[in-house]
Design a protein around this motif. Sequence first.
Motif, PDB file in Angstrom:
ATOM      1  N   ALA A 107      36.424  10.508  22.279  1.00 44.21           N
ATOM      2  CA  ALA A 107      35.801   9.931  23.467  1.00 44.21           C
ATOM      3  C   ALA A 107      35.782  10.949  24.602  1.00 44.21           C
ATOM      4  CB  ALA A 107      36.561   8.680  23.908  1.00 44.21           C
ATOM      5  N   MET A 108      34.616  11.063  25.243  1.00 43.33           N
ATOM      6  CA  MET A 108      34.458  11.886  26.444  1.00 43.33           C
ATOM      7  C   MET A 108      34.234  10.916  27.604  1.00 43.33           C
ATOM      8  SD  MET A 108      34.458  14.936  24.950  1.00 43.33           S
ATOM      9  CE  MET A 108      33.640  16.173  25.955  1.00 43.33           C
ATOM     10  N   ILE A 109      35.126  10.968  28.598  1.00 43.02           N
ATOM     11  CA  ILE A 109      35.126   9.971  29.668  1.00 43.02           C
ATOM     12  C   ILE A 109      34.896  10.656  31.015  1.00 43.02           C
ATOM     13  CG2 ILE A 109      36.444   8.117  30.767  1.00 43.02           C
ATOM     14  CD1 ILE A 109      38.192   8.117  28.164  1.00 43.02           C
ATOM     15  N   ILE A 110      33.849  10.216  31.725  1.00 39.49           N
ATOM     16  CA  ILE A 110      33.576  10.704  33.077  1.00 39.49           C
ATOM     17  C   ILE A 110      33.803   9.537  34.022  1.00 39.49           C
ATOM     18  CG2 ILE A 110      31.857  11.705  34.633  1.00 39.49           C
ATOM     19  CD1 ILE A 110      30.453  12.840  32.156  1.00 39.49           C
ATOM     20  N   THR A 111      34.739   9.691  34.933  1.00 40.81           N
ATOM     21  CA  THR A 111      35.142   8.577  35.781  1.00 40.81           C
ATOM     22  C   THR A 111      35.640   9.073  37.136  1.00 40.81           C
ATOM     23  OG1 THR A 111      36.752   6.768  36.000  1.00 40.81           O
ATOM     24  CG2 THR A 111      37.410   8.640  34.661  1.00 40.81           C
ATOM     25  N   GLU A 112      35.526   8.204  38.131  1.00 41.61           N
ATOM     26  CA  GLU A 112      36.082   8.504  39.451  1.00 41.61           C
ATOM     27  C   GLU A 112      37.583   8.236  39.498  1.00 41.61           C
ATOM     28  OE1 GLU A 112      34.493   9.890  41.838  1.00 41.61           O
ATOM     29  OE2 GLU A 112      32.448   9.745  41.072  1.00 41.61           O
ATOM     30  N   LYS A 113      38.097   7.574  38.463  1.00 45.06           N
ATOM     31  CA  LYS A 113      39.520   7.223  38.429  1.00 45.06           C
ATOM     32  C   LYS A 113      40.196   7.913  37.253  1.00 45.06           C
ATOM     33  CE  LYS A 113      38.652   2.732  40.590  1.00 45.06           C
ATOM     34  NZ  LYS A 113      38.820   1.257  40.488  1.00 45.06           N
ATOM     35  N   SER A 159      32.639   1.147  35.634  1.00 39.66           N
ATOM     36  CA  SER A 159      31.445   1.981  35.791  1.00 39.66           C
ATOM     37  C   SER A 159      31.603   3.367  35.155  1.00 39.66           C
ATOM     38  CB  SER A 159      31.094   2.140  37.272  1.00 39.66           C
ATOM     39  OG  SER A 159      32.131   2.817  37.968  1.00 39.66           O
ATOM     40  N   ALA A 160      32.704   3.597  34.460  1.00 41.20           N
ATOM     41  CA  ALA A 160      32.930   4.896  33.828  1.00 41.20           C
ATOM     42  C   ALA A 160      31.840   5.190  32.794  1.00 41.20           C
ATOM     43  CB  ALA A 160      34.301   4.929  33.170  1.00 41.20           C
ATOM     44  N   PHE A 161      31.495   6.463  32.666  1.00 35.63           N
ATOM     45  CA  PHE A 161      30.510   6.902  31.670  1.00 35.63           C
ATOM     46  C   PHE A 161      31.285   7.436  30.470  1.00 35.63           C
ATOM     47  CE2 PHE A 161      26.283   8.021  30.461  1.00 35.63           C
ATOM     48  CZ  PHE A 161      26.388   9.168  29.704  1.00 35.63           C
ATOM     49  N   VAL A 162      31.105   6.797  29.315  1.00 32.19           N
ATOM     50  CA  VAL A 162      31.887   7.137  28.129  1.00 32.19           C
ATOM     51  C   VAL A 162      30.951   7.474  26.971  1.00 32.19           C
ATOM     52  CG1 VAL A 162      33.683   6.371  26.527  1.00 32.19           C
ATOM     53  CG2 VAL A 162      33.691   5.536  28.889  1.00 32.19           C
ATOM     54  N   LEU A 207      37.459  13.767  30.747  1.00 32.45           N
ATOM     55  CA  LEU A 207      38.639  13.504  29.928  1.00 32.45           C
ATOM     56  C   LEU A 207      38.205  13.391  28.470  1.00 32.45           C
ATOM     57  CD1 LEU A 207      40.467  10.805  32.095  1.00 32.45           C
ATOM     58  CD2 LEU A 207      40.837  13.275  32.083  1.00 32.45           C
ATOM     59  N   MET A 208      38.888  14.115  27.605  1.00 31.29           N
ATOM     60  CA  MET A 208      38.588  14.056  26.181  1.00 31.29           C
ATOM     61  C   MET A 208      39.828  13.619  25.420  1.00 31.29           C
ATOM     62  SD  MET A 208      37.578  17.078  23.485  1.00 31.29           S
ATOM     63  CE  MET A 208      39.299  17.524  23.266  1.00 31.29           C
TER      64      MET A 208
END
Length: 275
Positions: A195-201, A256-259, A234-235
């Motif tokens: 999983a590749m996670i793009i998030t503000e948190k 709202s995270a982009f995964v 985050l990977m």
Amino acid sequence: MRIALDYLLVLIGAAIIAVSFNVFLLPNQIASGGVSGISTILTSLFGWEPAYVQWAFNIPLFFAGVLLLGKQFGAKTLAGTIFLPFVVFLTKEVEPWTNDPLLGSLFGGIGVGLGLGIVFRGNASTGGTDLAAQIINKYTGFTLGRCVVLIDGLIVLAAAIVFDIEKALYALIGLYVTSKTIDLIQIGFGRSKMAMIITEKQEEIRHGILHKIDRGVTKLSAYGGFTEHERPVLMCVVDQTEFTKLKQLVKTIDPSAFVVVMDAAEVLGEGFKRS
């Protein structure tokens, strides 16, 4: 609400496993691993009630797991541990759906895999030899996968001795079908997911992956193509029993995270295969 849904999934999954055991596996003497396989063998040898055998193994193994491995199993796993043999007992008079051992192994494997996949989605397990494998893993250093194969292999070997080689071969078919069905229910045909996670948190999610899922996570340096602002990614890689937990963790912390999720055909390293 989520806790209630988890319990419902555990009970539904355990019920599917129990019915599949009674209508496909037991009447055809298919001992395809696990405590259910042990109960099939002992029922044939001594005429013991399968549900009693499963309780006799599952409950002590659960408490041994809590004592030796900690309290991470929780009430949901205990519920599955107790409820599965209970449904086996309730449905013991149901007529077999087939007396063909090949059909029994195929559809029994599908039923058990379907039930286990649903239980895993409830963030639990049905205990049994999975707990025994985790205990062996902790105290011997063998990988968890090898421990599971060792235990199930011994059960299938016992089936070959008690029944015959043909029944053991059917049991291997059941084991294979079960594993593939779990894959399909949980995360498709790949055993692991990256999983590749793009998030503000990112810090909250990173902490959750490390401490709640107990998996490693890597922070990759990246920049937004439109804003050109730094947006670390985050990977992490998780196996089939943890993928639902990861999705729920990210959804809870940052809806709202982009995964992006990808199949990982083979994973080598800490927590996965060594070679």
